[in-house]
Design a protein around this motif. Structure first.
Motif, mmCIF file in Angstrom:
data_model
loop_
_atom_site.group_PDB
_atom_site.id
_atom_site.type_symbol
_atom_site.label_atom_id
_atom_site.label_comp_id
_atom_site.label_asym_id
_atom_site.label_seq_id
_atom_site.Cartn_x
_atom_site.Cartn_y
_atom_site.Cartn_z
ATOM 1 N N GLY A 81 0.802 -1.231 0.000
ATOM 2 C CA GLY A 81 0.000 0.000 0.000
ATOM 3 C C GLY A 81 0.830 1.276 0.000
ATOM 4 O O GLY A 81 0.351 2.343 0.366
ATOM 5 N N MET A 82 2.068 1.167 -0.432
ATOM 6 C CA MET A 82 2.955 2.333 -0.440
ATOM 7 C C MET A 82 2.635 3.262 -1.607
ATOM 8 O O MET A 82 2.189 2.821 -2.657
ATOM 9 N N GLU A 83 2.937 4.547 -1.394
ATOM 10 C CA GLU A 83 2.659 5.544 -2.431
ATOM 11 C C GLU A 83 3.868 5.758 -3.358
ATOM 12 O O GLU A 83 5.009 5.805 -2.898
ATOM 13 N N PHE A 84 3.568 5.949 -4.645
ATOM 14 C CA PHE A 84 4.603 6.194 -5.663
ATOM 15 C C PHE A 84 4.255 7.438 -6.459
ATOM 16 O O PHE A 84 3.089 7.800 -6.578
ATOM 17 N N THR A 85 5.283 8.038 -7.031
ATOM 18 C CA THR A 85 5.012 9.124 -7.977
ATOM 19 C C THR A 85 5.948 9.025 -9.180
ATOM 20 O O THR A 85 7.005 8.389 -9.100
ATOM 21 N N MET A 86 5.527 9.649 -10.259
ATOM 22 C CA MET A 86 6.289 9.723 -11.509
ATOM 23 C C MET A 86 6.539 8.360 -12.159
ATOM 24 O O MET A 86 7.426 8.230 -12.990
ATOM 25 N N MET A 87 5.766 7.353 -11.776
ATOM 26 C CA MET A 87 5.989 6.031 -12.369
ATOM 27 C C MET A 87 5.576 5.984 -13.834
ATOM 28 O O MET A 87 5.861 5.024 -14.539
ATOM 29 N N GLU A 88 4.924 7.043 -14.313
ATOM 30 C CA GLU A 88 4.586 7.107 -15.737
ATOM 31 C C GLU A 88 5.798 7.532 -16.565
ATOM 32 O O GLU A 88 5.774 7.472 -17.785
ATOM 33 N N LYS A 89 6.868 7.955 -15.880
ATOM 34 C CA LYS A 89 8.045 8.423 -16.620
ATOM 35 C C LYS A 89 8.968 7.261 -17.025
ATOM 36 O O LYS A 89 9.395 6.473 -16.179
ATOM 37 N N SER A 90 9.247 7.160 -18.305
ATOM 38 C CA SER A 90 10.290 6.235 -18.763
ATOM 39 C C SER A 90 10.921 6.916 -19.963
ATOM 40 O O SER A 90 10.279 7.719 -20.622
ATOM 41 N N GLY A 138 9.440 6.710 -8.400
ATOM 42 C CA GLY A 138 9.740 5.851 -7.267
ATOM 43 C C GLY A 138 8.859 6.202 -6.089
ATOM 44 O O GLY A 138 7.776 6.780 -6.258
ATOM 45 N N ILE A 139 9.363 5.897 -4.917
ATOM 46 C CA ILE A 139 8.561 6.051 -3.702
ATOM 47 C C ILE A 139 8.393 7.530 -3.330
ATOM 48 O O ILE A 139 9.344 8.307 -3.363
ATOM 49 N N MET A 140 7.190 7.890 -2.991
ATOM 50 C CA MET A 140 6.878 9.228 -2.479
ATOM 51 C C MET A 140 7.243 9.224 -0.989
ATOM 52 O O MET A 140 7.038 8.225 -0.307
ATOM 53 N N HIS A 141 7.785 10.343 -0.526
ATOM 54 C CA HIS A 141 8.249 10.355 0.870
ATOM 55 C C HIS A 141 8.173 11.762 1.442
ATOM 56 O O HIS A 141 7.954 12.730 0.713
ATOM 57 N N ASP A 142 8.409 11.839 2.745
ATOM 58 C CA ASP A 142 8.384 13.155 3.384
ATOM 59 C C ASP A 142 9.813 13.605 3.700
ATOM 60 O O ASP A 142 10.783 12.986 3.243
ATOM 61 N N TRP A 143 9.964 14.642 4.502
ATOM 62 C CA TRP A 143 11.289 15.183 4.809
ATOM 63 C C TRP A 143 12.140 14.223 5.655
ATOM 64 O O TRP A 143 13.335 14.442 5.845
ATOM 65 N N ASP A 144 11.512 13.186 6.205
ATOM 66 C CA ASP A 144 12.299 12.174 6.943
ATOM 67 C C ASP A 144 12.677 11.009 6.032
ATOM 68 O O ASP A 144 13.218 10.009 6.506
ATOM 69 N N LEU A 145 12.371 11.122 4.743
ATOM 70 C CA LEU A 145 12.510 10.009 3.791
ATOM 71 C C LEU A 145 11.660 8.820 4.237
ATOM 72 O O LEU A 145 11.987 7.658 3.990
ATOM 73 N N LYS A 146 10.586 9.165 4.923
ATOM 74 C CA LYS A 146 9.643 8.136 5.372
ATOM 75 C C LYS A 146 8.552 7.992 4.317
ATOM 76 O O LYS A 146 8.124 8.968 3.716
ATOM 77 N N THR A 147 8.131 6.761 4.104
ATOM 78 C CA THR A 147 7.064 6.497 3.141
ATOM 79 C C THR A 147 5.724 6.817 3.818
ATOM 80 O O THR A 147 5.697 7.236 4.977
ATOM 81 N N ASN A 148 4.626 6.566 3.128
ATOM 82 C CA ASN A 148 3.324 6.814 3.759
ATOM 83 C C ASN A 148 2.994 5.752 4.809
ATOM 84 O O ASN A 148 1.992 5.861 5.498
ATOM 85 N N ILE A 149 3.845 4.729 4.933
ATOM 86 C CA ILE A 149 3.624 3.709 5.967
ATOM 87 C C ILE A 149 4.597 3.985 7.112
ATOM 88 O O ILE A 149 5.824 3.957 6.914
ATOM 89 N N ASP A 150 4.070 4.258 8.274
ATOM 90 C CA ASP A 150 4.894 4.558 9.441
ATOM 91 C C ASP A 150 5.940 3.465 9.656
ATOM 92 O O ASP A 150 5.633 2.278 9.525
ATOM 93 N N GLY A 151 7.153 3.877 9.979
ATOM 94 C CA GLY A 151 8.184 2.886 10.282
ATOM 95 C C GLY A 151 8.912 2.363 9.055
ATOM 96 O O GLY A 151 9.856 1.597 9.175
ATOM 97 N N ILE A 152 8.484 2.767 7.862
ATOM 98 C CA ILE A 152 9.196 2.317 6.650
ATOM 99 C C ILE A 152 9.777 3.535 5.921
ATOM 100 O O ILE A 152 9.060 4.482 5.590
ATOM 101 N N TYR A 153 11.077 3.486 5.707
ATOM 102 C CA TYR A 153 11.827 4.576 5.092
ATOM 103 C C TYR A 153 12.413 4.078 3.771
ATOM 104 O O TYR A 153 12.450 2.876 3.512
ATOM 105 N N ALA A 154 12.902 5.008 2.968
ATOM 106 C CA ALA A 154 13.489 4.587 1.692
ATOM 107 C C ALA A 154 14.689 5.466 1.371
ATOM 108 O O ALA A 154 14.792 6.601 1.855
ATOM 109 N N ALA A 155 15.598 4.921 0.563
ATOM 110 C CA ALA A 155 16.817 5.661 0.223
ATOM 111 C C ALA A 155 17.312 5.273 -1.154
ATOM 112 O O ALA A 155 16.918 4.240 -1.701
ATOM 113 N N GLY A 156 18.186 6.105 -1.694
ATOM 114 C CA GLY A 156 18.822 5.812 -2.976
ATOM 115 C C GLY A 156 17.799 5.742 -4.098
ATOM 116 O O GLY A 156 16.823 6.495 -4.121
#
Ligand code: SF4
Ligand code: SF4
Lengths: 91, 608
Positions: free
Chosen positions: B208-217, B384-402
């Protein structure tokens, strides 16, 4: 969970990315351990080089060559079609 | 702390065997630019379809990470004085710079020393490293919609793992093999290694994670199984090879011009901004920059043809000053990605001598390849994954990088965001309680993972056949030109693969099982792309996105992120303004006072 028996056999492809020199290889399997694509399988016998099980999955990164303690024991060669051409400079 | 690594941590990743230049090191002692200037330049250059947060983190903290790598044993300075007196070298710090020699914010580094040094440090810190272990799914507590861990499988033994975690950081690169597949030389299909195929994206989508710009290739740029050559292994003047001297078939030198079209007379001038220009941008995601940021470049191909230049072109380093030649061939080619053995050593053994030989380019440009419009790739700065200023995804406790993050690129970016996400995840873990793991989810994942082992080989379908079918479907239904009917046909076909083909997938051992799981993830990623493409009802230049049924380019109403996720199989979207991250410096400093203080306390204890 039901039990299954794993089987494995080499999956050939049109190229041979790696060449081993048996006279230099000590069979330490470091090349197999470092390969991120996991294409090499340590050979059962002591002292022999690993089997290139999935040559088509090679990423041609050279990590196996970099880690090898005996230069020349393993060499990486590009597919023929990828050997870029160079010529003497024209001045 | 546990690191779950599908390959072997010592050399895994596209920068595992090396990387040659560290971009956006705006805080290094020689830098002539501020983090704000470069991060904002990236945002503008990418028409705001850009990751302002992550770029700012890179610009602000990236150089600190480089110093960390040095402390672990990596080489970032010319400590042996090999390039003493060179124009790109700072004599005091011994740092060496690429691209813009005036502003000095891109550092040439000996990246082949980095990964082993990093792994050694992880071991020293007591991090548990699980090599040969694929992460396959996230565990999310349904009650609070919070990440409580992950699941995985050892790709040698098939052993199943449950990782109970207060915080999880996804760092599984970006998708690949969605449009490009070669069943013979699979490892060469894409720019990044085999295992970097978007598993993090797929498991995020399922959770159930949020993504953006996945239409870009973009039209593909690299596939050495097909139309291109080993990266950095053909004559060119970009990236690692900047600013190599190029000549045509007759040996006539191809002129470099500045952004105003003025011909540059010397090699040195290729490394300086134009009169009146503060700095220029070059590097991983910078292809054809706006006037404001455009650096020196060889003349356009069309113009060269008009002037009688003849193909093929070559890179001719023999015409460059000795230090420039040696830094391109021997340092950059040698340290960048997979160049040490495959290019530098291999070509040297074949007899290549940069003083005596010139290296051929293929096609008309620096990519040395001509792909078709439907042969697409997640290249440059994809979704890729949409995130906030903590590089946190829309699911609490899950972060993303790179490369898991939307609009990301490059190893320095990955290091900076990786550290930052880790810092935020660790803060979170200090107060979070361990969550409850659903037995049902675990059993369902086991069932999903092991199913192909129980399909007889003779009756089943292998992973390659499905991958090939997906990539052909994507070329047909989600190629250069898209429209609603095509995209829906594509979704239909992928659905039929899910229902009819997936149950027939067969694997004989954990290695094949891993490859099969990858293709299941590719199938999921292809679906995300189709849904994202359906959601954007206009065309867009910066997203390389063309809809024949909505040809209008970037109408103001659609200048926004269309953020997409699924819940119980229903796809949902929401709009987010392109400037959602706010004023970069202010927003960063609001949230990172602890780090800023820590850094101030360290100053003096560390070589600048
Ligand atoms: S690392 Fe070198 S010596 Fe060891 S098994 Fe591989 S080729 Fe042989
Ligand atoms: S070149 Fe890279 S991918 Fe190929 S066998 Fe060696 S380590 Fe593995």
């Amino acid at each position: 969970m039901r039990k299954v028996e794993f089987t494995v056999e080499p999956v050939p492809c049109s190229t041979m990315p790696l060449k081993y020199d048996d006279s230099l290889c000590i069979g330490c399997n470091r090349c197999a351990s470092v390969c991120q694509c996991d294409i090499l399988l340590p050979f059962g016998k002591r002292g022999e080089h690993p089997i290139v099980m999935y040559p088509g999955e090679c990423y041609y990164c050279g990590a196996c060559v970099m880690v090898c303690p005996n230069p020349g024991a393993i060499t990486l060669q590009h597919p023929l079609m990828n050997r870029a051409k160079f010529v003497p400079v024209k001045k | 702390m546990t690191l779950v690594e599908k390959g072997a941590a010592e050399r895994s990743g596209s920068a595992g065997t090396g990387f040659d230049h560290w971009e956006s090191a705006c805080t290094n002692p020689c830098s002539g630019v501020t983090p704000e200037e470069i991060a904002e330049a990236y945002v503008n250059e990418q028409d705001w379809y850009s990751n302002g947060i992550a770029h700012y983190i890179e610009c602000r903290e990236g150089y600190d990470r480089l110093l960390d790598l040095e402390a672990f044993g990596g080489k970032i300075r010319d400590t042996e004085d090999e390039f003493l007196g060179a124009e790109f070298r700072d004599e005091q710090s011994k740092l060496m710079f690429a691209y813009d020699y005036k502003n000095k914010f891109t550092i040439r580094v000996w990246g082949s020393t980095f990964k082993p040094a990093l792994v050694k440090e992880l071991k020293r810190l007591g991090v548990r490293i699980l090599n040969r272990t694929e992460a396959t799914g996230l565990l999310v507590s349904k009650k609070e919609k919070r990440g409580v861990g992950a699941m995985g499988m050892n790709v040698h033994t098939g052993k199943f793992y449950i990782f109970r975690a207060k915080a999880t950081v996804l760092a599984m690169s970006r998708p690949a093999r969605v449009w490009l597949f070669d069943s013979d030389l699979t490892g060469l299909c894409e720019f990044r290694p085999m295992q970097s195929i978007g598993s993090g994206h797929a498991m995020g989508w399922r959770a159930g994670m949020e993504f953006t710009m996945m239409e870009k290739s973009v039209r593909a740029e690299f596939s050495a199984a097909g139309r291109s050559f080993p990266p950095y292994g053909a004559g060119n003047n970009h990236n690692t090879w900047y600013a190599a001297t190029m000549v045509d078939a007759r040996g006539v030198e191809i002129p470099y011009v500045n952004r105003d079209g003025e011909e540059l007379k010397t090699v040195s001038e290729r490394y300086y901004p134009a009169p009146g220009q503060k700095f220029f941008l070059k590097g991983g995601v910078i292809d054809n920059p706006k006037y404001e940021y455009r650096g020196p470049e060889t003349l356009d191909f069309e113009e060269l043809v008009k002037r009688g230049y003849q193909l093929p072109f070559y890179a001719d380093l023999s015409r460059m000053p000795e230090a420039e030649r040696r830094v391109i061939w021997g340092m950059m080619v040698g340290e960048e990605a997979k160049t040490k053995i495959p290019i530098y050593q291999n070509y040297t053994e074949r007899g290549f001598d940069p003083e005596k030989h010139m290296l051929q380019s293929y096609g008309t440009g620096w990519q040395s390849a001509n792909f078709l419009e439907q042969e697409r790739q997640f290249f440059g700065a994809p979704g890729g994954i949409m995130h906030d200023w903590d590089l946190k995804t829309n699911i609490d406790g899950i972060y993303a990088a790179g490369d898991q993050l939307y609009a990301s690129d490059c190893a320095g970016f990955a290091c900076a965001t990786g550290y930052y996400a880790g810092r935020k995840a660790s803060d979170y873990a200090k107060t979070a309680e361990p969550g409850e793991i659903s037995r049902e989810d675990v059993e369902a994942e086991k069932e999903r993972l092991y199913a192909p082992l129980f399909v007889e080989k003779e009756e089943g379908i292998g992973w390659k056949e499905l991958n090939k079918a997906i990539s052909k479907a994507m070329q047909n239904y989600c190629g250069g030109v898209k429209c609603e009917a095509l995209l829906k046909e594509g979704l239909d076909l992928l659905k039929s693969f899910e229902e009819d083909i997936v149950p027939k997938l067969t694997a004989s051992n954990p290695h094949e099982l891993m490859r099969t799981h990858e293709v299941l993830d590719i199938l999921t990623v292809a679906e995300i792309v189709l849904h994202a493409s359906l959601a954007r009802k206009s065309s867009s230049e910066p997203l390389f996105f063309r809809r024949s049924d909505f040809p209008e380019m970037d109408p103001p109403k659609d200048r926004k992120h269309i953020v997409i996720h699924q819940e119980d199989g229903v796809v949902m979207t929401r709009d987010v303004p392109l400037d959602f991250f706010g004023e970069l410096k202010t927003e960063y400093e609001k949230r990172n006072q602890d780090y800023i203080h820590e850094l101030e306390n360290m100053k003096g204890g560390r070589q600048p």
